[in-house]
Design an enzyme around this catalytic site. Structure first.
Site, PDB file in Angstrom:
ATOM      1  N   ASP A 170       0.809  -1.215   0.000  1.00 26.00           N
ATOM      2  CA  ASP A 170       0.000   0.000   0.000  1.00 26.00           C
ATOM      3  C   ASP A 170       0.855   1.285   0.000  1.00 26.00           C
ATOM      4  O   ASP A 170       1.908   1.319   0.624  1.00 26.00           O
ATOM      5  CB  ASP A 170      -0.894  -0.037   1.251  1.00 26.00           C
ATOM      6  CG  ASP A 170      -2.034   0.946   1.175  1.00 26.00           C
ATOM      7  OD1 ASP A 170      -2.270   1.504   0.087  1.00 26.00           O
ATOM      8  OD2 ASP A 170      -2.702   1.152   2.208  1.00 26.00           O
ATOM      9  N   GLU A 277      -3.505  -0.335  -8.103  1.00 24.65           N
ATOM     10  CA  GLU A 277      -4.333   0.786  -7.647  1.00 24.65           C
ATOM     11  C   GLU A 277      -3.535   2.079  -7.784  1.00 24.65           C
ATOM     12  O   GLU A 277      -2.357   2.131  -7.435  1.00 24.65           O
ATOM     13  CB  GLU A 277      -4.744   0.581  -6.186  1.00 24.65           C
ATOM     14  CG  GLU A 277      -5.447   1.791  -5.592  1.00 24.65           C
ATOM     15  CD  GLU A 277      -6.317   1.486  -4.390  1.00 24.65           C
ATOM     16  OE1 GLU A 277      -6.918   0.388  -4.348  1.00 24.65           O
ATOM     17  OE2 GLU A 277      -6.403   2.330  -3.491  1.00 24.65           O
TER      18      GLU A 277
END
Ligand SMILES: [Zn+2]
Length: 499
Positions: A170, A277
């Site tokens: 992330d 992402e």
């Protein structure tokens, strides 16, 4: 041996010393495996039936064989080598590609909440991203990609979860971190190009802006693609006029170049499918629908195959508490973002800082028709701190006082409106009422953001002040720990009603 035989056999000899996690019992080609715990820690037990089973590192449990045909049992530590062997035997323990399914990320800062997370996903048609940690979080918790992933997989094994699940590296800003995450087996990569997003335009004069714009070599090409073009989205027309296009190009073009570079690296380096992402949520300004449209059109044009896009949505998104802002206004603007995503197609909208935003979940799920991803992280840590407050109030009091001292320093990287003066003096709260602190926004955020300082704090001989005791308390009160985390994450998932 089947489950019943294993339990019977193990129980006959070792019942008083170890507790078996029944859902973890698995067999393959005469080898059997399961997780047990004693008073201090957890182990992998192996009953080897062939060479593969004998490769596990561990000690043979003292021999209490009733007859010589009974198998031996190996007591193995939950280390990386043993986990790699298990992943070879049970491939469902490897994280996998998610694609456009509805998905939900459960960050796990301590690395011991996965079994509770898995429970929360039961009967929900939502893909769990169980390993999810940002580069920043890992620095604060002194963990690394491998440890985060290994902890999540051990949690899967303990819970008997036979997949699928994802592993999200992330908020990655640099290619070297992407490389490390690929090497460890991550399946999802969240690129954070925020360092390349221009944030100072509102402070510059028209002349300064024009000068900067002149320096963008590809501006003419981009202009020819978008200038004066209109897009009909829902009942609205989104149009790139000169001013708005110039502003968007100035704000995002460097960031998009960085994303393309990272994507090219991943495409070449990662052998299997991966989820990508793009996150532009950590910016000071809200992402306009027009900027959203530009970002996705450019990503598509430049061949970036992405699955998720995280924008900075309207409102105030703070850690560990409800959405602050006008929900109706959010719903109105969000429906436009969802319509853009639908029109362009092929990707999900992602909500960061998604924990505890209960009022916006139904809107998010409905408007996207399930094409969404949500990330939570610190809220599981808050549940863990809450369990400490419930079960070991003296330890919680120490943590709380320490957090108060560190708050000012730790709040720097967050958007918060926490007011410490609204937190009642902990000395006036009885042990049984400490849990109420977790219902109040200010005290929630106090514990939410100081986690790194709490976990890293050492005394003058280099011993952790809180970390080991936190793990010990949660080990001892595991049932309470799992129950509270389960309830809280389940509450989030239940609100994604239309999925
Ligand atoms: Zn984010």
């Amino acid at each position: 041996m089947n489950k019943g035989e294993i339990l019977q056999y193990f129980g006959k000899h070792y019942e008083n010393r170890y507790i078996v996690y029944v859902s973890s019992i698995k067999s393959d080609k005469n080898n059997s495996f399961f997780i047990v715990k004693d008073n201090n820690k957890k182990y992998l037990l192996v009953i080897p039936g062939n060479e593969m089973g004998r490769q596990f590192e561990g000690n043979i449990l003292e021999n209490k064989k009733i007859n010589k045909n009974e198998p031996m049992i190996k007591l193995c530590s939950l280390n990386h080598n043993n986990l790699s062997l298990l992943r070879e035997i049970f491939p469902y323990l490897n994280p996998s590609f998610c694609g456009l399914q509805s998905s939900f990320g459960t960050g796990d800062r301590l690395g011991i909440a996965t079994p509770a997370h898995i429970q929360a996903f039961k009967d929900k048609n939502i893909f769990p991203v169980l390993a999810q940690q940002s580069v920043r979080e890992m620095a604060r918790t002194e963990r690394n990609w491998q440890k985060v992933l290994d902890d999540a997989i051990w949690g899967c094994f303990e819970a008997g979860h036979e997949g699928p699940f994802g592993a999200d590296a992330d908020h990655v800003k640099e290619i070297k971190d992407l490389k490390d995450a690929v090497d460890c087996g991550y399946t999802m990569f969240t690129l954070d190009p925020s360092d390349f997003i221009r944030k100072d335009l509102s402070k510059l004069s028209k002349k300064e802006i024009n000068n900067l714009y002149e320096q963008i070599s590809e501006r003419k090409d981009i202009e020819s693609l978008y200038l004066k073009k209109t897009y009909k989205i829902k009942e609205q027309e989104l149009k790139f006029d000169e001013k708005s296009l110039q502003e968007i190009i100035l704000t995002y073009s460097e960031a998009l170049n960085h994303v393309v570079k990272c994507y090219e690296f991943l495409k070449g380096y990662k052998k299997n499918d991966f989820d990508l992402e793009i996150s532009v949520d950590e910016t000071p300004t809200v992402t306009s629908p027009l900027a959203h449209l530009f970002i996705v059109l450019e990503l598509k044009r430049r061949g970036v195959d992405f699955q998720n896009l995280a924008l900075h949505f309207l409102g105030d998104w703070q850690k560990g508490i409800e959405y602050i802002g006008d929900v109706k206004q959010f719903a109105k603007e969000f429906s436009l973002h969802a319509a853009i995503a639908k029109k362009i197609g092929g990707y999900k909208l992602s909500l960061h800082t998604g924990s505890d935003k209960f009022s916006v979940y139904p809107i998010f799920a409905q408007e996207t028709e399930g094409l969404c991803h949500i990330k939570t992280a610190g809220t599981s840590w808050l549940e863990e701190a809450k369990v400490i407050a419930m079960k070991d109030p003296a330890l919680y009091r120490e943590i709380h006082q320490f957090a108060l001292v560190n708050f000012e320093k730790d709040k720097a990287s967050y958007n918060l409106t926490t007011d410490l003066s609204r937190i009642p003096d902990i000395d006036t709260i009885s042990d049984d009422k400490l849990v109420n602190l977790f219902k109040q926004n200010d005290s929630r955020q106090l514990i939410h953001i100081t986690y790194g300082s709490i976990l890293r704090a050492k005394d003058n001989v280099g011993k952790y002040i809180f970390k080991d005791r936190i793990y010990q308390a949660l080990f001892r009160y595991e049932e309470d720990h799992y129950r509270e985390v389960y309830n809280h994450i389940r509450r989030h998932l239940e609100l994604l009603v239309s999925i």
